[in-house]
Motif scaffolding. Structure first.
Motif, short mmCIF file in Angstrom:
data_model
loop_
_atom_site.label_atom_id
_atom_site.label_comp_id
_atom_site.label_asym_id
_atom_site.label_seq_id
_atom_site.Cartn_x
_atom_site.Cartn_y
_atom_site.Cartn_z
N VAL A 1 -15.70 8.66 51.57
CA VAL A 1 -16.76 8.93 52.55
C VAL A 1 -17.73 9.97 52.00
O VAL A 1 -18.95 9.82 52.11
CB VAL A 1 -16.16 9.39 53.89
CG1 VAL A 1 -17.27 9.82 54.86
CG2 VAL A 1 -15.32 8.29 54.52
N HIS A 2 -17.19 11.03 51.40
CA HIS A 2 -18.03 12.09 50.83
C HIS A 2 -18.96 11.52 49.76
O HIS A 2 -20.16 11.87 49.71
CB HIS A 2 -17.15 13.18 50.23
CG HIS A 2 -17.93 14.25 49.52
ND1 HIS A 2 -18.61 15.24 50.18
CD2 HIS A 2 -18.14 14.46 48.18
CE1 HIS A 2 -19.21 16.02 49.30
NE2 HIS A 2 -18.94 15.57 48.08
N ARG B 1 -10.14 12.43 60.04
CA ARG B 1 -10.07 11.48 61.15
C ARG B 1 -11.22 10.47 61.08
O ARG B 1 -11.03 9.27 61.31
CB ARG B 1 -10.13 12.25 62.47
CG ARG B 1 -10.21 11.39 63.72
CD ARG B 1 -8.94 10.63 63.97
NE ARG B 1 -8.92 10.05 65.29
CZ ARG B 1 -8.31 8.92 65.60
NH1 ARG B 1 -7.67 8.24 64.66
NH2 ARG B 1 -8.32 8.44 66.82
N VAL B 2 -12.41 10.94 60.75
CA VAL B 2 -13.56 10.05 60.61
C VAL B 2 -13.31 9.05 59.48
O VAL B 2 -13.58 7.85 59.62
CB VAL B 2 -14.85 10.86 60.36
CG1 VAL B 2 -16.00 9.93 59.94
CG2 VAL B 2 -15.24 11.65 61.60
N ALA B 3 -12.81 9.54 58.35
CA ALA B 3 -12.52 8.66 57.22
C ALA B 3 -11.48 7.61 57.62
O ALA B 3 -11.61 6.42 57.26
CB ALA B 3 -12.02 9.48 56.04
N GLU B 4 -10.47 8.03 58.38
CA GLU B 4 -9.44 7.10 58.83
C GLU B 4 -10.05 6.00 59.70
O GLU B 4 -9.71 4.82 59.57
CB GLU B 4 -8.38 7.87 59.63
CG GLU B 4 -7.30 6.99 60.23
CD GLU B 4 -6.39 7.77 61.16
OE1 GLU B 4 -5.80 7.15 62.05
OE2 GLU B 4 -6.28 9.00 60.99
N GLN B 5 -10.96 6.39 60.60
CA GLN B 5 -11.61 5.41 61.47
C GLN B 5 -12.45 4.41 60.67
O GLN B 5 -12.64 3.27 61.09
CB GLN B 5 -12.50 6.12 62.49
CG GLN B 5 -11.74 6.91 63.54
CD GLN B 5 -11.02 5.99 64.52
OE1 GLN B 5 -11.61 5.09 65.08
NE2 GLN B 5 -9.73 6.23 64.72
N LEU B 6 -12.96 4.85 59.54
CA LEU B 6 -13.77 3.99 58.69
C LEU B 6 -12.93 3.17 57.71
O LEU B 6 -13.45 2.35 56.96
CB LEU B 6 -14.79 4.82 57.89
CG LEU B 6 -15.92 5.45 58.72
CD1 LEU B 6 -16.71 6.43 57.87
CD2 LEU B 6 -16.83 4.37 59.27
N GLY B 7 -11.62 3.43 57.71
CA GLY B 7 -10.74 2.72 56.80
C GLY B 7 -10.87 3.16 55.36
O GLY B 7 -10.65 2.38 54.44
#
Length: 340
Positions: free
Chosen positions: A263-264, A251-257
């Motif tokens: 992200v990792h 979900r966090v990755a999705e919010q960051l596009g």
């Protein structure tokens, strides 16, 4: 690298400074703020310079509510990308959550935290690392902006339960009462606005699912392109998503596009990982939550994003060496020190 703020934060500075008997351009020079910042609202300037400008101007003019006078005529469009964030969700709760996630696009030196429970909702304004000196004027501008946003969506007749400030009251409350009404408290433990939890369920009439999708896409792209480090971006999203039970890496990755692996990789380049950031945020939050012995532990577990009270209890014991109930019962002066 200094925290930055959009130059639109200086909207109305010239007029307010002149009305207070100051030479606004002299004040700008003293604070090291270029006059070019007044020409383009999207220029990013050091937040500390703006804070110093406002505090010096208030002191030089003897106008304690200098910042509030700047804030009381602000329009939604002054917020730039945040104005879009306010319209991208269906309810006020979701819109404010989006503002909390994207505040960094406007001001990197402050953070908006949202708390709910027992019929009460709290918008709490926090100053994050990098800000120095007195912040009274900057705090009052942002608080005024938040208040005006709430009035915009909740109606002119809406009133908060209270508007709270950490700093002491000014000699005159005329401007504060004109802006906020009479429910103003000073010398409090936090800067924020207290409202009814049901206010958060207010529908936003301008919401459009298709436009909302494009708005999220735009904001996520802006967030990904900002100069804030990836750990800071993830931390802000974790703060916003934990109470909603949606704080998972995907979900966090999705919010960051981005995708999770990207992200990792970015976090690893800073020597961090997603789990360590979530854990650090929980340690920061739990200190304030458990100090309030009136708050049910089940509510604390939800606010920290745990699936159950037992999962929260195990985590607390691992981190602090005792059960949370034992801590509440036996420790009078609440000081928590993590064992990790």
């Amino acid at each position: 690298m200094p925290n930055l703020i959009r130059s639109s934060s200086l909207t109305n500075f010239i007029d307010v400074a002149r009305a207070a008997g100051l030479d606004p351009y002299r004040q700008l020079r003293k604070a090291g703020v270029s006059t070019s910042a007044l020409l383009d609202p999207d220029i990013k300037i050091p937040a500390n310079s703006v804070m110093r400008l406002l505090e010096d101007s208030a002191q030089a003019s003897g106008v304690e509510d200098f910042g509030l006078r700047m804030g009381e005529t602000r329009q939604l469009d002054n917020l730039g990308p945040l104005a879009i964030a306010l319209r991208e969700e269906a309810t006020l709760r979701e819109a404010l959550g989006s503002v909390a996630r994207h505040l960094v696009l406007y001001n990197e030196s402050m953070e908006l935290r949202i708390e709910e429970g027992d019929g009460v909702a709290l918008l709490k304004l926090l100053v994050i690392h990098g800000a120095r000196g007195s912040l009274r004027q900057s705090i009052e501008i942002v608080m005024c902006t938040l208040y005006r946003i709430l009035k915009l969506f909740l109606g002119a007749s809406w009133k908060p339960r209270s508007v709270c400030f950490e700093h002491k009251a000014p000699a005159s409350l005329v401007t504060h009462r004109r802006v906020f009404g009479t429910s103003i408290l000073f010398n409090q433990d936090f800067d924020g606005i207290v409202l009814s939890q049901t206010d958060f369920d207010t529908k936003i009439s301008s919401y459009d699912p298709v436009l909302a999708w494009h708005a999220r896409d735009f904001l996520n792209a802006k967030l990904a392109q900002s100069d804030v480090t990836m750990p800071d971006k993830v931390r802000k999203l974790v703060l916003a998503l934990l109470p909603k039970g949606e704080c998972v890496a995907e979900r966090v990755a999705e919010q960051l596009g981005m995708d999770r692996k990207t992200v990792h990789r970015h976090l690893a380049s800073h020597g961090q990982n997603y789990s360590s950031i979530v854990d650090a945020v929980r340690v920061d939050l739990v200190i304030q939550y458990v100090e309030n012995r009136e708050r049910p532990l089940s509510d604390v577990a939800i606010l920290l994003g745990f699936s159950s009270l037992s999962a929260f209890s195990r985590w607390f014991s691992d981190r602090f060496g005792c059960s949370v109930s034992t801590w509440r019962r036996e420790i009078r002066q609440p000081v928590l020190t993590s064992t990790v």
